[in-house]
Scaffold this active site. Structure first.
Site, PDB file in Angstrom:
ATOM      1  N   ASN A 264      39.893  41.599  37.875  1.00 54.91           N
ATOM      2  CA  ASN A 264      39.241  42.722  39.198  1.00 54.91           C
ATOM      3  C   ASN A 264      40.466  43.463  39.266  1.00 54.91           C
ATOM      4  O   ASN A 264      40.194  44.531  40.159  1.00 54.91           O
ATOM      5  CB  ASN A 264      38.897  41.792  40.182  1.00 54.91           C
ATOM      6  CG  ASN A 264      37.456  41.114  39.750  1.00 54.91           C
ATOM      7  OD1 ASN A 264      36.871  41.282  38.836  1.00 54.91           O
ATOM      8  ND2 ASN A 264      36.771  40.413  40.706  1.00 54.91           N
TER       9      ASN A 264
ATOM     10  N   ASN B 285      34.114  44.896  36.405  1.00 56.13           N
ATOM     11  CA  ASN B 285      35.129  44.978  37.290  1.00 56.13           C
ATOM     12  C   ASN B 285      36.632  45.458  36.950  1.00 56.13           C
ATOM     13  O   ASN B 285      37.306  45.961  37.630  1.00 56.13           O
ATOM     14  CB  ASN B 285      34.958  43.774  38.210  1.00 56.13           C
ATOM     15  CG  ASN B 285      33.949  43.482  38.915  1.00 56.13           C
ATOM     16  OD1 ASN B 285      33.347  44.644  39.507  1.00 56.13           O
ATOM     17  ND2 ASN B 285      33.636  42.387  39.128  1.00 56.13           N
TER      18      ASN B 285
END
Length: 173
Positions: A69, A115
């Protein structure tokens, strides 16, 4: 590609042995496929990196160590340090919307909910080459499993063999 500038090839994944052969780490597996097994990796700019010369071009291979992420943090830092233009960035990542054994290449586009790609887009912009490697979706296999658990699941031996065949079809540049 800008001919006189280095090429940065980034494989997306999560660091640590726990994630090594998970579907989400197919980008790490791909990058490792493209470098010699005896390569010495070094830690810099929140990534493991190694360099090589391919067809007269300096190539930097990177495995961000920021977790998926936050991949954009490492990518932005490496691009700034090595003065890599966006068109010389190649990112390899997993894609649940592609069947296992398939891959697609494109420049730019949306993150499609990935992500790691969202993080890189936010950090450097969206117009770089992406190589999406299919890991399949749990619904393809009639598995009642949450997609987040699916991507963090490990490949079977059979699936790894399919993935390795995909790597041999990919032309990075």
């Amino acid at each position: 590609m800008q001919e006189n500038k280095p090429i940065l090839i980034v494989g997306l994944g999560n660091p640590g042995a726990k994630y090594e052969f998970t579907r989400h780490n197919v980008g790490f597996l791909a990058v490792r496929h493209f470098v010699p097994a005896d390569t010495v990796w070094r830690k810099e700019h929140e990534a493991l990196t190694c360099t090589g010369i391919v067809d007269g071009h300096k190539v930097i291979y990177a495995l961000p160590q920021t977790f998926m992420n936050n991949s954009g943090v490492a990518v932005r830092s490496l691009m700034a340090f090595y003065k890599i233009p966006l068109e010389n960035l190649i990112v390899i990542h997993d894609d649940m919307d592609l069947k296992l054994g398939k891959f697609r290449e494109k420049v730019g586009g949306s993150s499609a909910g990935h992500n790691g790609i969202k993080s890189i887009d936010a950090a450097v912009g969206p117009n770089y080459k992406r190589i999406r490697i299919g890991i399949g979706h749990p619904r393809d296999f009639n598995f009642p499993i949450d997609p987040a658990d699916w991507v963090l699941g490990k490949f079977s031996v059979e699936e790894l063999n399919v993935i390795k065949d995909v790597f041999s079809e990919i032309k990075l540049y």
